[in-house]
Design a protein around this motif. Structure first.
Motif, PDB file in Angstrom:
ATOM      1  N   ILE A  42       0.811  -1.227   0.000  1.00 31.15           N
ATOM      2  CA  ILE A  42       0.000   0.000   0.000  1.00 31.15           C
ATOM      3  C   ILE A  42       0.844   1.277   0.000  1.00 31.15           C
ATOM      4  N   ALA A  69      -6.149   3.605   2.687  1.00 30.26           N
ATOM      5  CA  ALA A  69      -5.961   3.425   1.240  1.00 30.26           C
ATOM      6  C   ALA A  69      -7.132   4.017   0.461  1.00 30.26           C
ATOM      7  N   PRO A  77      -5.072  -2.435  -3.981  1.00 27.93           N
ATOM      8  CA  PRO A  77      -4.974  -2.976  -2.621  1.00 27.93           C
ATOM      9  C   PRO A  77      -6.249  -3.684  -2.161  1.00 27.93           C
ATOM     10  N   VAL A  97       0.457   4.309  -2.764  1.00 23.07           N
ATOM     11  CA  VAL A  97       0.202   5.706  -2.408  1.00 23.07           C
ATOM     12  C   VAL A  97       1.274   6.611  -2.993  1.00 23.07           C
TER      13      VAL A  97
END
Length: 347
Positions: free
Chosen positions: A19, A245, A263, A23
């Motif tokens: 994750i 997320a 994700p 990002v």
């Protein structure tokens, strides 16, 4: 059932480490494109040197996403000895354009092979080099060979057949074509199936046909936006990592980065993938029904300045988001219930 719970734990380990890379990649790419804009016929046009560097950093984050996913799935199965072969398998999955699904397969293959080799009975003189030499080397050879020789060729053949299928469908109903392409866009979120649909839509722009890319542009942003909205509507159905997320997915969706939903799909593919495919397919079909066109090979609200029939473009996106969010939340249980019942999220 216990084995299914363990498989989910392996997946979640990989997702939790992946994750931050999603990002980094998604948000930096999104900012660089948002601050640069898109042009008709060209797509995202990032020329400012600072923004180009920001874009390159984001691309680097995305390039590490699948290897990290695969590496830490393998790590969860086989401990430290599984990291290297898992990452190698994930990198190869990217090279053969197998996407995050290929990365998941590579991670499980590497992990189970490494764990099997760890169980070998070897002389005491060899035991110290097993975790740093023998296990990673043999595991990498196995997973690498399978990814290159077994998985790679079928994926290439599948992409060719799908492209031919879309070409044959383009002379028929635009709504049916949009349904198929919308589902393809969402299926693997940047993987080979997604790329076939996207490249077909982009190629049609070169022929002066914009009403194929229009539905694709709608479908592209629905998975991340739908999952982001889903986490806001039913936060108890997502753990803290997934809720965080969700904010990144919303930012990525606005800029047309479908990978923002990865994700969620990696953690719970049986519930998430059908939901995002349904939302994207219906959103794309609505766009096709009303002749939405897109003059840039890109998607999401950021392309609004180069879209034909902008109102229905937005309406189609909103419909797809609503369907995705409501469907996935209807399929999911709350995280608290799952922990209390000891059932996990396997289905």
């Amino acid at each position: 059932m216990d084995e299914l719970k363990r498989i989910r734990q392996y997946l979640m380990t990989g997702v939790s480490y992946m994750i931050p890379f999603v990002v980094i990649g998604g948000v930096l790419i999104a900012f660089s494109i948002a601050l640069s804009g898109v042009e008709a016929g060209k797509g995202a046009n990032v020329t400012n040197p600072v923004l180009v560097n920001m874009l390159n950093i984001g691309v680097a984050g995305f390039q590490m996403m699948v290897p990290v996913l695969a590496g830490f799935i393998s790590y969860a199965i086989a401990d430290r000895a599984g990291i290297a072969p898992g990452m190698v398998g994930g990198f190869l999955a990217m090279n053969i354009k197998a996407g995050f699904l290929g990365g998941i397969i590579a991670g499980f293959i590497a992990g189970y092979v490494a764990r099997w080799i760890k169980g070998w009975r070897v002389p005491p003189t060899i035991r110290p080099i097993m975790p740093i030499f023998v296990i990673p080397l043999l595991s990498a050879l196995v997973v690498g060979g399978l990814m290159i020789y077994v998985i790679g060729n079928p994926i290439a053949g599948l992409m060719e057949s799908m492209t031919a299928g879309l070409k044959s469908m383009s002379s028929g109903s635009s709504v049916v074509l949009a349904l198929v392409m919308g589902a393809m866009i969402a299926f693997d979120m940047g993987g080979p199936v997604n790329k076939v649909a996207f490249l077909f839509g982009a190629a049609m722009i070169g022929q002066g046909v914009y009403t194929v890319m229009g539905p694709v542009a709608v479908a592209i942003c629905i998975p991340p936006l739908g999952m982001g909205v889903a986490t806001l509507l039913a936060p108890k159905k997502y753990d803290e990592t997934e809720r965080e997320a969700g904010y990144g997915a919303l930012a990525m969706g606005l800029i047309g980065i479908t990978e923002g939903a990865i994700p969620f799909a990696a953690a719970d593919p049986l519930r998430v993938i059908p939901s995002i495919m349904t939302g994207s397919a219906i959103g794309a079909a609505v766009a096709a029904m009303f002749g939405v066109g897109d003059h840039a090979p890109h998607g999401g609200p950021i392309v609004l300045p180069v879209v034909d029939n902008r109102i229905m473009f937005i309406v189609a996106i909103l419909i797809g988001i609503a369907i995705t969010a409501l469907m996935v939340n209807a399929l999911k249980k709350t995280v608290v219930e799952e922990v209390e019942n000891g059932k996990g999220m396997d289905a």
